[in-house]
Design a protein around this motif. Structure first.
Motif, PDB file in Angstrom:
ATOM      1  N   ASP A  81       7.799  31.030 -47.224  1.00 23.35           N
ATOM      2  CA  ASP A  81       6.439  30.837 -47.799  1.00 23.35           C
ATOM      3  C   ASP A  81       5.476  30.160 -46.930  1.00 23.35           C
ATOM      4  OD1 ASP A  81       4.425  30.580 -49.677  1.00 23.35           O
ATOM      5  OD2 ASP A  81       5.356  28.796 -50.828  1.00 23.35           O
ATOM      6  N   ASP A  83       2.181  30.234 -46.509  1.00 28.22           N
ATOM      7  CA  ASP A  83       1.025  29.335 -46.866  1.00 28.22           C
ATOM      8  C   ASP A  83       1.527  28.251 -47.606  1.00 28.22           C
ATOM      9  OD1 ASP A  83       1.508  30.913 -49.046  1.00 28.22           O
ATOM     10  OD2 ASP A  83      -0.437  32.110 -49.021  1.00 28.22           O
ATOM     11  N   THR A  87       4.903  31.165 -53.488  1.00 24.55           N
ATOM     12  CA  THR A  87       5.332  32.490 -53.796  1.00 24.55           C
ATOM     13  C   THR A  87       5.563  33.095 -52.357  1.00 24.55           C
ATOM     14  OG1 THR A  87       3.335  33.380 -54.105  1.00 24.55           O
ATOM     15  CG2 THR A  87       4.509  32.843 -55.895  1.00 24.55           C
ATOM     16  N   GLU A  89       4.932  36.425 -50.175  1.00 22.39           N
ATOM     17  CA  GLU A  89       4.219  37.583 -50.383  1.00 22.39           C
ATOM     18  C   GLU A  89       4.899  38.584 -49.368  1.00 22.39           C
ATOM     19  OE1 GLU A  89       2.392  34.554 -50.369  1.00 22.39           O
ATOM     20  OE2 GLU A  89       1.785  34.828 -52.593  1.00 22.39           O
TER      21      GLU A  89
HETATM   22 CA   LIG Z   1       2.976  32.255 -49.823  1.00 21.54          CA
END
Ligand SMILES: [Ca+2]
Length: 118
Positions: A81, A83, A87, A89
């Motif tokens: 994760d 950032d 979640t 991506e």
């Molecule tokens: Ca993320």
């Protein structure tokens, strides 16, 4: 091969990203491990201070060398994760798998060369 000496390399008790990369690069000298190293460092730097303190270091050692499955999963999630939005991506997955594969490939190539040199 260079090893980390806490008293010599981290006199203030904090491991900087530069020193982390320097030590890490001795284990993986080829394959440009900078990107992978940055992700590993980020996942260990729990308070995002740019340095790993002793508590974060012990936690990292504990998780990676024998922590329980939930701790390992939490650590892996933090690494993927990028950032930190909670979640993973597709781009983050591609980034981490990409840099991990490069490290593993170069490591296997180095071992292959060493094995056939002797
Ligand atoms: Ca993320």
């Amino acid at each position: 091969m260079k090893f980390l000496c806490i008293q010599r390399d981290c006199p203030d008790g904090l491991l900087s990203k530069t020193k982390f990369l320097e030590v890490y690069s001795t284990f993986f000298p080829t394959g440009n491990p900078d990107k992978f190293c940055n992700h590993v460092f980020r996942s260990f730097d729990g308070d995002n201070s740019g340095k790993i303190d002793f508590k974060e270091f012990l936690l990292a050692i504990n998780i990676t060398s024998g922590g329980d499955p939930k701790s390992k999963l939490n650590w892996a999630f933090t690494m993927y994760d990028i950032d930190g939005n909670g979640t993973i991506e597709k781009d983050e997955m591609v980034e981490i798998i990409g840099v991990s594969l490069i490290i593993v490939l170069f490591w296997k190539l180095e071992n292959f060369k060493i094995q056939y040199m002797y």
